[in-house]
Enzyme design. Structure first.
Site, PDB file in Angstrom:
ATOM      1  CG  LEU A  33      -1.985 -15.354 -50.779  1.00 25.76           C
ATOM      2  CD1 LEU A  33      -2.993 -16.356 -50.259  1.00 25.76           C
ATOM      3  CD2 LEU A  33      -1.426 -15.818 -52.119  1.00 25.76           C
ATOM      4  CD  GLU A  34      -6.298  -7.642 -49.320  1.00 22.64           C
ATOM      5  OE1 GLU A  34      -6.076  -8.209 -48.236  1.00 22.64           O
ATOM      6  OE2 GLU A  34      -7.080  -6.683 -49.438  1.00 22.64           O
ATOM      7  CG  ASP A  36       1.528 -11.696 -54.989  1.00 20.81           C
ATOM      8  OD1 ASP A  36       2.180 -10.654 -55.197  1.00 20.81           O
ATOM      9  OD2 ASP A  36       1.996 -12.668 -54.391  1.00 20.81           O
ATOM     10  CB  SER A  81      11.102  -7.957 -59.497  1.00 16.70           C
ATOM     11  OG  SER A  81      10.218  -8.780 -58.808  1.00 16.70           O
ATOM     12  CG  LEU A  82      12.946 -13.462 -59.733  1.00 20.62           C
ATOM     13  CD1 LEU A  82      13.149 -14.517 -58.658  1.00 20.62           C
ATOM     14  CD2 LEU A  82      13.685 -13.842 -61.007  1.00 20.62           C
ATOM     15  CD  GLU A 112      19.051 -20.463 -57.227  1.00 16.78           C
ATOM     16  OE1 GLU A 112      19.759 -20.004 -56.346  1.00 16.78           O
ATOM     17  OE2 GLU A 112      19.315 -20.390 -58.452  1.00 16.78           O
ATOM     18  CE  LYS A 114      10.623 -14.879 -54.812  1.00 10.19           C
ATOM     19  NZ  LYS A 114      10.345 -14.159 -53.569  1.00 10.19           N
ATOM     20  CG  ASP A 116      10.213 -14.287 -46.956  1.00  7.59           C
ATOM     21  OD1 ASP A 116      10.171 -13.365 -47.795  1.00  7.59           O
ATOM     22  OD2 ASP A 116       9.407 -14.386 -46.029  1.00  7.59           O
ATOM     23  NE  ARG A 135      14.125  -5.382 -56.039  1.00  7.47           N
ATOM     24  CZ  ARG A 135      13.051  -6.156 -55.926  1.00  7.47           C
ATOM     25  NH1 ARG A 135      13.149  -7.449 -56.174  1.00  7.47           N
ATOM     26  NH2 ARG A 135      11.892  -5.664 -55.552  1.00  7.47           N
ATOM     27  CD  GLU A 170      16.487 -12.559 -51.168  1.00  9.53           C
ATOM     28  OE1 GLU A 170      17.071 -12.208 -52.224  1.00  9.53           O
ATOM     29  OE2 GLU A 170      15.311 -12.304 -50.932  1.00  9.53           O
ATOM     30  CE1 TYR A 222      19.596 -13.872 -55.949  1.00  9.41           C
ATOM     31  CE2 TYR A 222      19.216 -14.832 -53.781  1.00  9.41           C
ATOM     32  CZ  TYR A 222      19.021 -13.811 -54.693  1.00  9.41           C
ATOM     33  OH  TYR A 222      18.262 -12.726 -54.351  1.00  9.41           O
ATOM     34  CE  LYS A 308       6.694 -14.724 -54.954  1.00 14.66           C
ATOM     35  NZ  LYS A 308       6.048 -13.451 -54.752  1.00 14.66           N
ATOM     36  CB  CYS A 402     -15.732  -1.994 -22.945  1.00 18.04           C
ATOM     37  SG  CYS A 402     -13.990  -1.644 -23.134  1.00 18.04           S
ATOM     38  CB  CYS A 405     -13.984   0.918 -19.506  1.00 11.68           C
ATOM     39  SG  CYS A 405     -15.092   1.033 -20.910  1.00 11.68           S
ATOM     40  CB  CYS A 420     -15.630   0.606 -25.944  1.00 12.41           C
ATOM     41  SG  CYS A 420     -15.596   1.510 -24.382  1.00 12.41           S
ATOM     42  CB  CYS A 425     -12.531   3.222 -22.846  1.00  8.17           C
ATOM     43  SG  CYS A 425     -11.928   1.538 -22.983  1.00  8.17           S
TER      44      CYS A 425
HETATM   45  N1  LIG Z   1       1.980  -7.420 -48.769  1.00  5.86           N
HETATM   46  C1  LIG Z   1       2.182  -6.317 -49.439  1.00  5.86           C
HETATM   47  O1  LIG Z   1       1.595  -5.282 -49.179  1.00  5.86           O
HETATM   48  C2  LIG Z   1       3.178  -6.313 -50.537  1.00  5.86           C
HETATM   49  C3  LIG Z   1       3.512  -5.133 -51.200  1.00  5.86           C
HETATM   50  C4  LIG Z   1       4.466  -5.187 -52.207  1.00  5.86           C
HETATM   51  C5  LIG Z   1       5.051  -6.398 -52.527  1.00  5.86           C
HETATM   52  N2  LIG Z   1       4.693  -7.521 -51.842  1.00  5.86           N
HETATM   53  C6  LIG Z   1       5.239  -8.830 -52.163  1.00  5.86           C
HETATM   54  O2  LIG Z   1       6.544  -8.730 -52.588  1.00  5.86           O
HETATM   55  C7  LIG Z   1       6.728  -9.585 -53.678  1.00  5.86           C
HETATM   56  C8  LIG Z   1       7.279  -8.790 -54.819  1.00  5.86           C
HETATM   57  O3  LIG Z   1       8.530  -8.429 -54.424  1.00  5.86           O
HETATM   58  P1  LIG Z   1       9.779  -8.528 -55.345  1.00  5.86           P
HETATM   59  O4  LIG Z   1       9.648  -7.596 -56.477  1.00  5.86           O
HETATM   60  O5  LIG Z   1      10.930  -8.409 -54.443  1.00  5.86           O
HETATM   61  O6  LIG Z   1       9.697  -9.928 -56.004  1.00  5.86           O
HETATM   62  P2  LIG Z   1       9.762 -11.353 -55.411  1.00  5.86           P
HETATM   63  O7  LIG Z   1      10.113 -11.363 -53.986  1.00  5.86           O
HETATM   64  O8  LIG Z   1       8.512 -12.012 -55.783  1.00  5.86           O
HETATM   65  O9  LIG Z   1      10.940 -12.002 -56.253  1.00  5.86           O
HETATM   66  C9  LIG Z   1      12.160 -11.392 -56.588  1.00  5.86           C
HETATM   67  C10 LIG Z   1      13.165 -11.481 -55.504  1.00  5.86           C
HETATM   68  O10 LIG Z   1      13.381 -12.809 -55.081  1.00  5.86           O
HETATM   69  C11 LIG Z   1      14.557 -12.826 -54.338  1.00  5.86           C
HETATM   70  N3  LIG Z   1      15.176 -14.148 -54.363  1.00  5.86           N
HETATM   71  C12 LIG Z   1      15.141 -15.008 -53.315  1.00  5.86           C
HETATM   72  N4  LIG Z   1      15.776 -16.131 -53.604  1.00  5.86           N
HETATM   73  C13 LIG Z   1      16.256 -16.012 -54.860  1.00  5.86           C
HETATM   74  C14 LIG Z   1      17.005 -16.850 -55.694  1.00  5.86           C
HETATM   75  N5  LIG Z   1      17.382 -18.059 -55.302  1.00  5.86           N
HETATM   76  N6  LIG Z   1      17.312 -16.413 -56.926  1.00  5.86           N
HETATM   77  C15 LIG Z   1      16.905 -15.195 -57.354  1.00  5.86           C
HETATM   78  N7  LIG Z   1      16.188 -14.340 -56.597  1.00  5.86           N
HETATM   79  C16 LIG Z   1      15.860 -14.741 -55.358  1.00  5.86           C
HETATM   80  C17 LIG Z   1      15.389 -11.701 -54.862  1.00  5.86           C
HETATM   81  O11 LIG Z   1      15.575 -10.786 -53.815  1.00  5.86           O
HETATM   82  C18 LIG Z   1      14.546 -11.053 -55.912  1.00  5.86           C
HETATM   83  O12 LIG Z   1      14.669  -9.672 -55.917  1.00  5.86           O
HETATM   84  C19 LIG Z   1       5.425 -10.215 -54.030  1.00  5.86           C
HETATM   85  O13 LIG Z   1       5.393 -11.517 -53.546  1.00  5.86           O
HETATM   86  C20 LIG Z   1       4.431  -9.381 -53.275  1.00  5.86           C
HETATM   87  O14 LIG Z   1       3.400 -10.173 -52.763  1.00  5.86           O
HETATM   88  C21 LIG Z   1       3.782  -7.501 -50.889  1.00  5.86           C
HETATM   89 ZN   LIG Z   2     -14.006   0.579 -22.946  1.00  7.46          ZN
END
Ligand SMILES: NC(=O)c1ccc[n+]([C@@H]2O[C@H](COP(=O)([O-])OP(=O)(O)OC[C@H]3O[C@@H](n4cnc5c(N)ncnc54)[C@H](O)[C@@H]3O)[C@@H](O)[C@H]2O)c1
Ligand SMILES: [Zn+2]
Length: 668
Positions: A33-34, A36, A81-82, A112, A114, A116, A135, A170, A222, A308, A402, A405, A420, A425
């Site tokens: 979130l931070e 994004d 990416s998306l 469909e 997404k 992780d 990728r 994925e 996919y 998201k 602490c 210690c 501390c 320590c």
């Molecule tokens: N926390 C951090 O420090 C940090 C740093 C960089 C990026 N991020 C996170 O990573 C994300 C950006 O990453 P990204 O460029 O990979 O984009 P993304 O994860 O937002 O979306 C693109 C990816 O979704 C995936 N995906 C999963 N299911 C899918 C489906 N059914 N169809 C198509 N694609 C699918 C694919 O791998 C595709 O590359 C953001 O959410 C961001 O918050 C976080």
């Molecule tokens: Zn200590």
């Protein structure tokens, strides 16, 4: 530089750093979130000031990076990416955009989950799996074929007999596998993976394919990339299914955006029941022949979007609050929770940051609290629920001593944290040693926190310098519980090797307050020897930007302590290098520092001009192209070097791209 330009640079620098931690180290520094929301801010500024967009901006390119560990492979079609949607309105805008492009064409959607995980491209030749590539940065990926072949659900042979057949999907870990891996890592004293995606990425990029094999990776497919013979995404999914690929069963064809939104709700209701983690829902236009019409940006297709999920919040009982002490002595308060299912994993601990955080929110032991996890790192307690029992609970009292210690805790001026102050320590020492041996510092492999604790408890390592005496205790170490001859030999070798590091690693490893990796690099490059930093006039330093009075004060304080100087001398006597060994320049950029460049062909200025710039960034400029080359800067009439670079899949850039890489700093 104007204020705005400076602000943009700061945002970009932060995002680059976070992306590096996320994509390269598989170890995010902040939650999604931070990340994004900062990215969103940058998009907003850039939209209003398009003249300030540079091609190195995180808004312009796909986030990943290609590691040298693997062979590079150039994707036939870029892996993009998306773009993101966070609510129904974003989805409707997405639909409106497509509607505008469509003129009179009918279109529909496919919706469909997404997954992780991380995307993978599979290439089959005549029915045999021949390549599997990550990728990467979208254009070049990493060849991880050996590891992908260990994934049981990916067929090694398919019925499709084309000489080139590409399927994308994925790679992911089930929630159960993810919990199992993290459980094992916590037993080993290793750092936990923040989420299944980082764990899957970390696993797929293991050089040892036995590790990948032992971790039960899985994959949903996919994308079918041959869009000539098949007309729609839904049809391609049925086709992949018939080829025995694993297809997600929650995918659904939807005729309009209302139906899309309805199915998104359905999928989000299923989320907690699934045995794999999803972080959103992907919506794609179903008709392949409309893809070109709707088009692409350099970063994503306009015919698809990722919705998201918002951060998940649950309530559970707060069982206990306990402080822990870190390497700098800083106290962090932690919550022990009644186990609760949150964002796909079982959560029973969360951070409460510092005492003020707890007092401000009136969080009390025994209360029911709201807990948040945004696909992110450590869950956080948000606030207590004020129910009828709340008043009977005791108010929180901050720790005065602490926990390790028993020294009386202190606070620095203007800081919320308690510290501390005890130099001896035990927990501070153990954490300091953990930092000292970490990858960006001395990089001594084999000294996990568990091993450090063991060496500490058995009096082998009581302070940093003891690490370099371990070689005198080889036999005793082998006898230590579970160490064994091989791991001790490896460890001692790693320790010897670390003595030869260039001094910025040691300087960073000393753990001086406010001295990060970058500051350490800048200072050591300039002053060449750690001991010389003792006597410098910090007023000279203004030319190195980013090093302000807080940093210099802290360094001066460190050097004013005699025991620290003595330690440096002892390290030197033990053969540890305290000098700068070259290569690191006075500027720092994730994409240039420490990279290998070759320059060829005719450019607008002599080669030395480019060489000087690169060296300022701590890049190495070498004469011939090899697998180790990161970039070939090619002017016109480039000859054999260009050919070789193409063969080895080295990234080739022209002068324009070079200027972009250094952020337009070469405009003069
Ligand atoms: N926390 C951090 O420090 C940090 C740093 C960089 C990026 N991020 C996170 O990573 C994300 C950006 O990453 P990204 O460029 O990979 O984009 P993304 O994860 O937002 O979306 C693109 C990816 O979704 C995936 N995906 C999963 N299911 C899918 C489906 N059914 N169809 C198509 N694609 C699918 C694919 O791998 C595709 O590359 C953001 O959410 C961001 O918050 C976080
Ligand atoms: Zn200590």
């Amino acid at each position: 530089m104007t204020e705005l330009k400076k602000h943009i640079e700061e945002i970009k620098e932060k995002l680059h750093q976070w992306s590096h931690a996320y994509y390269v180290l598989d170890k995010p520094m902040v939650d999604d979130l931070e990340y994004d929301s900062l990215l969103k801010e940058l998009i907003k500024i850039e939209t209003q000031n398009p003249q300030l967009i540079t091609s190195d901006s995180p808004t312009q390119k796909v986030g990943g990076i290609v590691l040298d560990k693997f062979e590079k492979y150039q994707h036939k079609t870029p892996m993009l990416s998306l773009s993101n949607a966070f609510n129904d309105e974003d989805l409707k805008n997405f639909n409106d955009q497509i509607y505008k492009e469509m003129e009179n064409n009918n279109y529909s959607f496919f919706v469909e989950p997404k997954i992780d995980g991380l995307s993978i491209s599979l290439i089959y030749s005549n029915g045999i799996l021949s390549k599997a590539v990550t990728r990467g940065d979208g254009v070049f990926g990493e060849d991880v074929t050996v590891n992908v072949k260990t994934i049981k659900s990916i067929p090694l042979k398919i019925a499709n007999q084309l000489d080139y057949c590409e399927v994308r999907g994925e790679v992911f870990l089930s929630k159960k596998e993810f919990d199992k891996i993290n459980h094992q890592r916590s037993l080993n004293g290793e750092e936990l993976f923040a989420n299944p995606r980082n764990a899957a990425a970390g696993t797929l990029r293991q050089l040892d394919s036995n590790i990948a094999a032992s971790r039960n990776l899985d994959a949903f497919l996919y994308y079918y990339m041959d869009r000539e013979t098949i007309a729609t995404h839904s049809e391609s999914m049925r086709y992949l299914d018939s080829m025995k690929f694993k297809i997600n069963s929650l995918g659904k064809h939807c005729t309009n955006i209302e139906e899309v939104i309805e199915h998104i709700h359905y999928i989000s209701e299923q989320r907690s029941e699934l045995d794999y983690e999803i972080d959103g829902v992907v919506v794609k236009v179903d008709e392949f022949d409309l893809y070109e019409k709707v088009g692409y940006t350099s970063k994503f297709p306009k015919w698809a979007i990722a919705y998201k999920f918002p951060a998940e919040i649950k309530t559970t009982k707060l069982l206990n609050i306990f402080p822990t002490v870190g390497r700098t002595g800083r106290i962090t308060y932690n919550a022990a929770l009644e186990p609760v299912q949150l964002a796909g994993t079982t959560v029973q601990a969360a951070t409460l940051h510092n005492a003020d955080f707890i007092i401000d929110r009136d969080i009390r032991v025994g209360a029911v609290v709201k807990v948040k996890k945004a696909g992110d790192i450590i869950p956080e307690v948000i606030e207590p629920i004020i129910d009828k029992d709340f008043d009977t609970l005791e108010k929180f009292q901050e720790a005065t001593h602490c926990p390790e210690c028993n020294f009386i805790l202190e606070r620095f001026e203007d800081e919320v944290d308690q510290y501390c102050p005890n130099k001896e320590c035990p927990r501070k020492i153990i954490r300091a040693i953990e930092h000292f041996v970490s990858r960006d510092a001395m990089n001594i492999e084999g000294l996990s926190i568990k091993i450090i604790e063991k060496l500490f408890a058995n009096n082998f390592v009581k302070e940093i310098k003891d690490i370099f005496n371990l070689k005198n205790f080889k036999e005793q170490l082998i006898q230590l519980d579970k160490m064994g001859e091989k791991s001790v030999t490896n460890l001692l070798e790693a320790i010897e090797k670390s003595k030869l590091n260039s001094a910025e690693k040691l300087f960073f490893g000393l753990g001086i307050r406010h001295v990060g990796k970058k500051t350490a690099q800048l200072l050591i490059t300039k002053y060449k020897n750690i001991l010389d930093l003792k006597d410098i006039d910090w007023n000279d330093l203004e030319e190195i930007h980013d090093i302000g009075p807080t940093v210099t004060k802290s360094i001066t304080k460190w050097f004013s302590d005699k025991t620290n100087i003595e330690m440096l001398h002892t390290l030197e006597e033990q053969g540890v290098n305290l000098k700068y060994l070259g290569q690191i320049g006075t500027k720092f950029s994730d994409s240039i520092t420490n990279k290998n460049f070759v320059i060829t062909g005719t450019l607008s200025k002599p080669r030395n001009h480019f060489k000087t710039i690169l060296e300022e960034y701590g890049a190495k400029v070498i004469d011939s192209v090899s697998k180790k080359t990161d970039y070939l800067l090619a002017g016109s009439e480039a000859g054999s070097k260009l050919e070789k670079a193409q063969k080895l899949n080295v990234t080739i850039i022209d002068e324009q791209e070079f200027n972009n890489l250094i952020g337009g700093k070469n405009e003069n």
